[in-house]
Structures are given as structure tokens and as C-alpha cells.
Write an enzyme that holds these catalytic residues in place. Structure first.
Site, PDB file in Angstrom:
ATOM      1  N   ARG A   9       0.861  -1.176   0.000  1.00 40.94           N
ATOM      2  CA  ARG A   9       0.000   0.000   0.000  1.00 40.94           C
ATOM      3  C   ARG A   9       0.902   1.231   0.000  1.00 40.94           C
ATOM      4  NH1 ARG A   9      -2.695  -0.360   5.194  1.00 40.94           N
ATOM      5  NH2 ARG A   9      -3.970   1.396   4.545  1.00 40.94           N
ATOM      6  N   SER A  11       0.627   4.090   1.827  1.00 39.79           N
ATOM      7  CA  SER A  11       0.739   4.914   3.036  1.00 39.79           C
ATOM      8  C   SER A  11       2.178   4.887   3.544  1.00 39.79           C
ATOM      9  CB  SER A  11      -0.205   4.394   4.127  1.00 39.79           C
ATOM     10  OG  SER A  11       0.310   3.197   4.698  1.00 39.79           O
ATOM     11  N   LYS A  81      -2.396  -7.989  11.467  1.00 39.12           N
ATOM     12  CA  LYS A  81      -3.726  -7.789  12.063  1.00 39.12           C
ATOM     13  C   LYS A  81      -4.799  -7.539  11.001  1.00 39.12           C
ATOM     14  CE  LYS A  81      -3.124  -2.850  13.138  1.00 39.12           C
ATOM     15  NZ  LYS A  81      -4.149  -2.282  12.263  1.00 39.12           N
ATOM     16  N   ASP A  82      -4.386  -7.125   9.785  1.00 33.51           N
ATOM     17  CA  ASP A  82      -5.340  -6.860   8.700  1.00 33.51           C
ATOM     18  C   ASP A  82      -5.549  -8.069   7.777  1.00 33.51           C
ATOM     19  OD1 ASP A  82      -5.585  -4.193   9.537  1.00 33.51           O
ATOM     20  OD2 ASP A  82      -3.843  -3.586   8.345  1.00 33.51           O
ATOM     21  N   THR A 125     -11.317   6.734  17.892  1.00 35.26           N
ATOM     22  CA  THR A 125     -10.949   5.398  17.398  1.00 35.26           C
ATOM     23  C   THR A 125     -12.124   4.851  16.608  1.00 35.26           C
ATOM     24  OG1 THR A 125     -10.282   3.133  17.928  1.00 35.26           O
ATOM     25  CG2 THR A 125     -11.728   4.202  19.509  1.00 35.26           C
ATOM     26  N   LEU A 128     -13.651  -1.400  16.791  1.00 35.32           N
ATOM     27  CA  LEU A 128     -14.667  -1.873  17.730  1.00 35.32           C
ATOM     28  C   LEU A 128     -14.014  -2.483  18.970  1.00 35.32           C
ATOM     29  CD1 LEU A 128     -17.224  -3.534  15.259  1.00 35.32           C
ATOM     30  CD2 LEU A 128     -17.223  -1.205  16.162  1.00 35.32           C
ATOM     31  N   ARG A 129     -12.875  -3.131  18.765  1.00 37.69           N
ATOM     32  CA  ARG A 129     -12.161  -3.722  19.913  1.00 37.69           C
ATOM     33  C   ARG A 129     -11.690  -2.616  20.863  1.00 37.69           C
ATOM     34  NH1 ARG A 129      -7.062  -3.534  21.173  1.00 37.69           N
ATOM     35  NH2 ARG A 129      -6.424  -2.819  19.116  1.00 37.69           N
ATOM     36  N   ARG A 130     -11.082  -1.573  20.318  1.00 37.96           N
ATOM     37  CA  ARG A 130     -10.608  -0.488  21.184  1.00 37.96           C
ATOM     38  C   ARG A 130     -11.770   0.202  21.881  1.00 37.96           C
ATOM     39  NH1 ARG A 130      -6.398   1.296  16.633  1.00 37.96           N
ATOM     40  NH2 ARG A 130      -4.636  -0.035  17.249  1.00 37.96           N
ATOM     41  N   ARG A 147     -10.755   8.031  11.085  1.00 40.45           N
ATOM     42  CA  ARG A 147     -10.209   7.317   9.915  1.00 40.45           C
ATOM     43  C   ARG A 147      -9.060   8.110   9.331  1.00 40.45           C
ATOM     44  NH1 ARG A 147     -12.734   4.016   6.520  1.00 40.45           N
ATOM     45  NH2 ARG A 147     -10.582   3.674   5.876  1.00 40.45           N
ATOM     46  N   GLY A 148      -8.399   7.501   8.340  1.00 41.53           N
ATOM     47  CA  GLY A 148      -7.265   8.139   7.689  1.00 41.53           C
ATOM     48  C   GLY A 148      -5.964   7.498   8.132  1.00 41.53           C
ATOM     49  N   THR A 152      -2.716  11.759   9.232  1.00 38.12           N
ATOM     50  CA  THR A 152      -4.022  12.431   9.171  1.00 38.12           C
ATOM     51  C   THR A 152      -4.689  12.405  10.541  1.00 38.12           C
ATOM     52  OG1 THR A 152      -4.282  11.735   6.877  1.00 38.12           O
ATOM     53  CG2 THR A 152      -6.272  12.436   8.014  1.00 38.12           C
ATOM     54  N   ARG A 153      -4.606  11.261  11.209  1.00 38.76           N
ATOM     55  CA  ARG A 153      -5.244  11.118  12.523  1.00 38.76           C
ATOM     56  C   ARG A 153      -4.596  12.045  13.555  1.00 38.76           C
ATOM     57  NH1 ARG A 153      -6.781   4.677  13.089  1.00 38.76           N
ATOM     58  NH2 ARG A 153      -7.356   4.372  10.922  1.00 38.76           N
ATOM     59  N   CYS A 241     -11.532  -9.277  10.778  1.00 36.76           N
ATOM     60  CA  CYS A 241     -10.544  -8.298  11.257  1.00 36.76           C
ATOM     61  C   CYS A 241     -11.220  -7.090  11.915  1.00 36.76           C
ATOM     62  CB  CYS A 241      -9.686  -7.805  10.093  1.00 36.76           C
ATOM     63  SG  CYS A 241      -8.842  -9.115   9.196  1.00 36.76           S
TER      64      CYS A 241
END
Length: 312
Positions: A9, A11, A81-82, A125, A128-130, A147-148, A152-153, A241
Site C-alpha cells: 500500500r 501509506s 492484524k489486517d 478510534t 470496535l475492539r478499542r 479514519r485516515g 491524518t489522525r 478483522c
């Protein structure tokens, strides 16, 4: 093999990770030219919707797999993790990197830790886990989607949109941007159990025995033991995920491994949590066995309920 193309990717973090793998390959195989080729994934393109609502598996991996199929690249570097727990036919996880820092981290311009956040503080965040784990630590906190990419975050945090945000510690550390905010505070895995495979890199290829053998120099056995337990746990629960599941295996010594896991509602209203110590030689069955104890306590029904809330 004279040349190896890595699909990645675009990023900054994804490029760092691919450059890290490239450097290791160059060290072991100086005669092979290693090149990076960038691709955009579905998750990179849809930035205004929480990941859980986009749904589906392989949000960060599918386009890279297509590049492998089309022979545009030889290997793909993913954040483990993804990576979905089930692979399409013909693909394999050829190697796992040594694990980096698996913790989540709190980033804030004003507050030094979660306890210091004022009542009703806004925390960013989308995970959902966090969300589940923050709500268990601080039920009064207001959660807002975030997101981002990492930069960006952090920019949104600095612009005052949030009192704090939660990110994976490893991403911030790899990009060496800890100093961009006043407080960068990794959170103990006792307080926030990470997602499966967090801080491990997965190297995916087509099932080519020669290539798998070539990549074996990148493989870390401890990462394999920990991630096998974690991924088996999620696979047995049939969770993807983007569901509220935390699971962390930690090798204690040559004989034993500690496994912490949590499943629950994103608002913290219901959850199941366990912490066990198991025989390391049993690592290929530990995740499945632990997941079964969760299933016996109603974990699948809980996840189904959580998914309905997330997709509402």
C-alpha cells in the site's frame, strides 16, 4: 531469481514496512534486485466510513493479492492484524517478521494517560475492539470515529477534534513521530488486549515452494507461535478483522505461553474475558481450545449482536 517485486500500500507506514522487508532481503540476497510497487486498497479509498461498516474480508489485502495473481508482484507485505484468517486457494503466508511493540497507545496534547482524561472526554478510534476496551476502562468517555492514515489522525488530534486518540504503538514508533504530540503513552496489554497479530508483518505469496523457501530467512518462530494462537482463536470464533475481539499470546519462557482474550459489545455493556497460561508445545491447538471456552459462554451470539450494532 534476479528480481523480486513487493506489492505494498502507498501509506507511509505500509512503505516503511515494505522497505524494512526489502532491507532484510537485500542483506540475505545481495544479488537479487528488490523493487516496491504501490497499490491502493478498498480501505484506502473509502475514508469517510468506519471500517466495520464497509464490511467484508481483506479490506487492506485484496488488491495486493490481485497483483500477485496478475504477476505484477511476487510478494505482498501486510500488517498481520489486517490479514484474514482464511486464505483464498493458491495463497500462503510465507513468513512472519519478528514482532514489534504490540501495545495500543494513547496520544494527546493535554492528558498524560487514560486516567487523566476528564469526564466526557472525546476519544478517537474506529476500532470496535478499542471501543470495547476503552469503555471498560472509562465508561464515561465519548467515542468518536477516526479514519485516515496515522499522520491524518494526528493532524485531527492537533486540530482539537479529540482530547485523545488511540493508535497502534508500533506504527507511531516506526515512523518516528512520537514527538509530534505532547503525550505518546503505550498502554499495557493488561489494560488493553491488542488485536490478533498486532505489530507483526505477514509476507504473502502465491503457493510457490521455491519462493517460500527463499523467504524463510525472514521468518520468526516466536511470531509464528504467538500469531498461530491468536489467529486460531479468531478463526474458531469466526470473527473477521473488524470485530470486537482482543487476543494476545505472550511467550513467557521455553515451556509456557500466556494468552489473554476478550470478546464483547463495543459499548462495554457485555463481555467475556479470560487469561490462561498454557504449554507452548500445544501452540497449534491452544487458540482453538480457548475459543471453544468462549463459545461455551455465548461468544458467537455476543459477536453477532456486536456486528449488528456496528453495521446499524
Amino acid at each position: 531469481m534476479k528480481k523480486l517485486v513487493i506489492a505494498t500500500r502507498s501509506s507511509k507506514l505500509a512503505l516503511w514496512q515494505s522497505e524494512y522487508i526489502k532491507a532484510q532481503l537485500n542483506e540475505h540476497y545481495p544479488e537479487i534486485e528488490v523493487e516496491l510497487k504501490t497499490f491502493s486498497t478498498k480501505a484506502d479509498k473509502i475514508l469517510d466510513v468506519p471500517l466495520a461498516k464497509i464490511g467484508g474480508k481483506g479490506l487492506f489485502t485484496k488488491e495486493l493479492e490481485i497483483a500477485l495473481l496478475n504477476k505484477e508482484a511476487d510478494i505482498a507485505v501486510h500488517s498481520l492484524k489486517d490479514v484474514p484468517v482464511e486464505f483464498e486457494d493458491g495463497f500462503v503466508l510465507a513468513a512472519l517478521s519478528k514482532r514489534f511493540d504490540p501495545r495500543d497507545a494513547l496520544l494527546s496534547e493535554k492528558y498524560a494517560n487514560i486516567k487523566e482524561l476528564p469526564t466526557g472526554a472525546i476519544v478517537g478510534t474506529t476500532s470496535l475492539r478499542r471501543r470495547l476496551e476503552i469503555k471498560l476502562l472509562r465508561p464515561d468517555i465519548v467515542l468518536k470515529d477516526l479514519r485516515g492514515n496515522i499522520n491524518t489522525r494526528i493532524a485531527k488530534l492537533k486540530a482539537g477534534e479529540y482530547d485523545a486518540i488511540i493508535l497502534a504503538a508500533t506504527g507511531v514508533q516506526k515512523l518516528k513521530i512520537e514527538d509530534e504530540v505532547k503525550y505518546f503513552v503505550p498502554i499495557s496489554t493488561d489494560d488493553m488486549i491488542p488485536s490478533m497479530g498486532q505489530a507483526t508483518l505477514g509476507i504473502e505469496t502465491l503457493n510457490d515452494p521455491k519462493l517460500v523457501e527463499l523467504l524463510s530467512v525472514l521468518h520468526d518462530k516466536n511470531a509464528e507461535i504467538e500469531s498461530t494462537i491468536e489467529r486460531d482463536f479468531v478463526r474458531t470464533l469466526e470473527g473477521g478483522c473488524q470485530v470486537p475481539i482482543g487476543v494476545k499470546a505472550t511467550i513467557l519462557d521455553e515451556n509456557s505461553v500466556d494468552v489473554r482474550a476478550i470478546v464483547g459489545m463495543p459499548d462495554g455493556s457485555e463481555y467475556i474475558q479470560e487469561d490462561i497460561v498454557a504449554d507452548i508445545e500445544e501452540y497449534k491447538t491452544i487458540g482453538q481450545t480457548l475459543a471453544q471456552t468462549f463459545i461455551d459462554q455465548g461468544a458467537k451470539e455476543l459477536l453477532e449482536k456486536a456486528e449488528k450494532v456496528a453495521f446499524a
